[in-house]
Design an enzyme around this catalytic site. Structure first.
Site, short mmCIF file in Angstrom:
data_model
loop_
_atom_site.label_atom_id
_atom_site.label_comp_id
_atom_site.label_asym_id
_atom_site.label_seq_id
_atom_site.Cartn_x
_atom_site.Cartn_y
_atom_site.Cartn_z
N ARG A 24 0.83 -1.21 0.00
CA ARG A 24 0.00 0.00 0.00
C ARG A 24 0.86 1.26 0.00
NH1 ARG A 24 -5.32 -0.82 0.91
NH2 ARG A 24 -6.00 -2.80 1.81
N LYS A 42 14.62 -10.68 17.73
CA LYS A 42 15.93 -10.08 18.06
C LYS A 42 17.04 -11.11 18.22
CE LYS A 42 14.48 -5.71 20.10
NZ LYS A 42 14.53 -4.80 21.24
N ASP A 91 20.03 -0.87 21.23
CA ASP A 91 19.28 -0.84 22.50
C ASP A 91 20.23 -0.65 23.67
OD1 ASP A 91 16.71 -1.18 21.54
OD2 ASP A 91 16.76 -3.38 21.68
P1 NAP Z 1 10.39 -9.90 27.90
O1 NAP Z 1 11.58 -10.42 27.19
O2 NAP Z 1 9.08 -10.58 27.75
O3 NAP Z 1 10.77 -9.86 29.47
C1 NAP Z 1 9.91 -9.33 30.42
C2 NAP Z 1 10.51 -9.53 31.80
O4 NAP Z 1 9.64 -8.89 32.72
C3 NAP Z 1 10.59 -10.98 32.26
O5 NAP Z 1 11.69 -11.10 33.09
C4 NAP Z 1 9.28 -11.16 33.04
O6 NAP Z 1 9.34 -12.12 34.02
C5 NAP Z 1 9.19 -9.82 33.71
N1 NAP Z 1 7.83 -9.46 34.09
C6 NAP Z 1 6.74 -9.39 33.31
N2 NAP Z 1 5.69 -8.93 34.01
C7 NAP Z 1 6.12 -8.71 35.27
C8 NAP Z 1 5.51 -8.25 36.46
N3 NAP Z 1 4.23 -7.90 36.45
N4 NAP Z 1 6.26 -8.16 37.57
C9 NAP Z 1 7.56 -8.51 37.55
N5 NAP Z 1 8.22 -8.99 36.46
C10 NAP Z 1 7.51 -9.07 35.34
O7 NAP Z 1 10.12 -8.38 27.50
P2 NAP Z 1 11.24 -7.30 27.11
O8 NAP Z 1 11.55 -7.39 25.65
O9 NAP Z 1 12.34 -7.41 28.08
O10 NAP Z 1 10.45 -5.92 27.29
C11 NAP Z 1 10.06 -5.47 28.56
C12 NAP Z 1 9.48 -4.07 28.42
O11 NAP Z 1 10.53 -3.15 28.12
C13 NAP Z 1 8.53 -3.94 27.24
O12 NAP Z 1 7.23 -4.26 27.63
C14 NAP Z 1 8.69 -2.51 26.79
O13 NAP Z 1 7.68 -1.71 27.38
C15 NAP Z 1 10.02 -2.11 27.35
N6 NAP Z 1 10.96 -1.80 26.26
C16 NAP Z 1 11.20 -0.51 26.01
C17 NAP Z 1 12.09 -0.16 25.03
C18 NAP Z 1 12.34 1.30 24.76
O14 NAP Z 1 12.92 1.62 23.71
N7 NAP Z 1 11.96 2.17 25.66
C19 NAP Z 1 12.76 -1.15 24.30
C20 NAP Z 1 12.50 -2.49 24.59
C21 NAP Z 1 11.59 -2.80 25.58
P3 NAP Z 1 8.89 -13.65 33.73
O15 NAP Z 1 10.01 -14.26 32.93
O16 NAP Z 1 8.72 -14.22 35.07
O17 NAP Z 1 7.60 -13.55 32.96
#
Ligand code: NAP
Length: 517
Positions: free
Chosen positions: A189, A302, A338
């Site tokens: 598109r 990734k 990152d």
């Molecule tokens: P991920 O690989 O799924 O890892 C998430 C981690 O958080 C795991 O260790 C998980 O534990 C833990 N977790 C999830 N919910 C939780 C809770 N309620 N309490 C405590 N621990 C919890 O995700 P990711 O790629 O690391 O991304 C995490 C967040 O980072 C994203 O949602 C995003 O908002 C943010 N992020 C931001 C940027 C940026 O540019 N600002 C870039 C990348 C990511 P378990 O293994 O026990 O489930």
């Protein structure tokens, strides 16, 4: 076919003649052509040409009239003879083109349509059939001014078939509209007209789309700059799934446009990254002749993308993940922006050497931030609910790991949330840290950027912490990607404005309409 700027066709999907007339007038200031979907109208007399006259008599732009049969996506049943008569006669005297399905061609031909105003179309809302080339050949034999193929893309690789059709039509000097429907087909598109499609369709606003994956006019023109694109435009984009709601296209395209660079950043909805790399990206094997300069990589690719690349930069090796690919001299090189992006906002306010940092979470974002903190000499403790994932981090980066519950009593100088807790649309009310954990801790940093102020940051601010939003990381990692692809420093403030506009627009939309299931 001579090169010319892309035609954007605004699709009118109103339910009353009055609102359709108003929408048609509104399009004058932005679109190039309109398509009026008569089958959406509920107060329309399909047997009376005067109804069409009332709709189109003072149209400001060329108009295509369409009244789809139910089995090709129509919104209501209209008797076949009445439908075809309206379209054929309407195009003869009131509209510029009528769009008639190839399946109805023979019946329409009996009404002696003006062939210079006939558009013959084929739709398939389930798939892009393997023999779509043969289907296109067949419908192209039906005499008409323009032919159209619109098929569902179930994977982004279906877009390749669509681009092939456009290449062939271009070589044979035929007018063709070719579109892949659905999110995996989004790229057709956006760059379809630059590759020869007669037009691309756009809705006049969100919620008024006539087909899945259809972008609004504002998205096509203001975000992607669809009219300025050509076959020579350098291509970048984001490879992930889902990607339709990413803020990255808004940021990068705003920066390209501000610097006058002939680049575009596209959403690549990819299920199989290996297929994407071999069929779209790798210069030796790709099936699209385009100037792909590189791409961002996001969830869930990734780590899996690494096996498809030729070289990795040291940071990508250290982090064990790639978020950026650069295509240079026929090689695909993986980077990880990152890592630097995550710590750059901290470095602006504090020297990280020997500072104690508590990182909550043990997933991909935690890996990037821990890697960056360790490179900067910080002392890092990881607080995670899954001990095994935390141990993997400890082994890679030589950091201490603790159960989440011990955060409260720790004496960290910086607390970083690297979990999705608090993210809009998922668990917005949640915070991974109790309020008391912020006491006597100078800085709190949330990697979540939507909403800009999460519960985690709000409570930290109330407890006296200096707070940093994840928007800062989003911008920093994007700015580094931009430099890798273009060799130029991006206008970071404009990227911030673009990201904020996108996030604000999304949150306003979410508050007025529930997300689709
Ligand atoms: P991920 O690989 O799924 O890892 C998430 C981690 O958080 C795991 O260790 C998980 O534990 C833990 N977790 C999830 N919910 C939780 C809770 N309620 N309490 C405590 N621990 C919890 O995700 P990711 O790629 O690391 O991304 C995490 C967040 O980072 C994203 O949602 C995003 O908002 C943010 N992020 C931001 C940027 C940026 O540019 N600002 C870039 C990348 C990511 P378990 O293994 O026990 O489930």
């Amino acid at each position: 076919m001579p090169d010319r700027h892309a035609r954007i066709c605004a699709v009118i999907t109103e339910e009353t003649t009055q609102s359709a007339r108003a929408a048609i007038r509104k399009t004058a200031s932005f679109a190039d052509i309109i398509e009026v979907r008569l089958d959406y109208l509920r107060d329309f007399d399909f047997a009376d040409l005067n109804s069409l006259r009332a709709l189109l008599e003072d149209k400001p732009l060329p108009a295509i009239i369409t009244c789809r049969s139910i089995n090709e996506g129509g919104q209501q049943f209209v008797d076949e003879e009445t439908r075809l008569k309206l379209l054929v006669e309407g195009a003869r005297s009131l509209a510029d083109y009528c769009d008639i399905e190839a399946a109805s061609y023979n019946a329409a031909a009996k009404l002696s349509p003006d062939l210079s105003r006939l558009l013959v179309s084929y739709h398939n809302f389930d798939e892009t059939p393997e023999d779509v080339d043969a289907i296109c050949e067949r419908i192209s034999e039906l005499p008409a001014a323009i032919h159209k193929i619109a098929t569902r893309a179930n994977t982004i690789t279906d877009s390749i078939s669509i681009f092939r059709l456009l290449d062939k039509a271009r070589a044979e000097n035929r007018q063709l509209i070719a579109i892949a429907i659905g999110e995996p087909g989004l790229i057709t598109r956006i760059i379809g007209p630059a590759r020869g499609s007669f037009l691309t369709y756009a809705s006049i606003e969100k919620g008024r789309e006539s087909a899945p994956g259809q972008l609004t006019f504002a998205q096509l023109q203001n975000v992607y700059g669809a009219r300025r694109l050509s076959r020579d435009t350098a291509i970048t984009g984001i490879v992930g799934r889902p990607v339709a709601h990413s803020a990255s296209p808004a940021m990068h395209n705003r920066a390209f446009s501000a610097l006058g660079l002939d680049f575009v950043y596209l959403p690549f909805d990819v299920d199989d990254v290996q297929q994407f790399v071999s069929r779209f990206a790798r210069p030796q094997s790709r099936e699209i002749d385009w100037r792909l300069r590189g791409f961002s990589v996001t969830i869930p690719h990734k780590t899996t993308v690494i096996a498809c690349l030729d070289n990795l930069d040291q940071t990508a090796i250290d982090a064990g993940a790639v978020n950026t690919v650069l295509i240079e001299r026929e090689k695909l090189i993986g980077y990880n922006t990152d890592v630097e992006g995550a710590i750059a906002p901290l470095k602006k306010i504090i020297a990280l050497d020997a500072i104690s940092c508590g990182v909550i979470g043990a997933g991909g974002a935690a890996r990037a931030v821990v890697c960056g903190l360790r490179k900067s000499g910080a002392r890092v403790s990881v607080f995670a609910r899954d001990a095994e994932r935390a141990r993997a981090l400890a082994e890679s980066f030589d950091v201490a790991v603790f159960p989440l519950e011990s955060l409260e009593s720790s004496d960290m100088e910086i607390i970083i949330n690297a979990t999705p807790a608090g993210m809009s649309g998922h668990n917005e009310e949640e915070s991974p840290a109790p309020r008391s954990a912020f006491r006597a801790k100078p800085v709190a940093y949330d990697l979540v950027y939507n909403p800009l102020e999460t519960r985690f940051l709000k409570e930290a601010k109330e407890e006296g912490c200096l707070t940093i939003s994840g928007l800062e990381m989003l911008i920093e990692q994007a700015a580094l990607q931009f430099e890798l692809w273009t060799g130029q420093k991006p206008p970071v403030d404009l990227m911030r404005t673009a990201a904020l506009e996108k996030l604000t627009a999304d949150s306003q939309r979410d508050s007025i309409s529930p997300p689709l299931p």
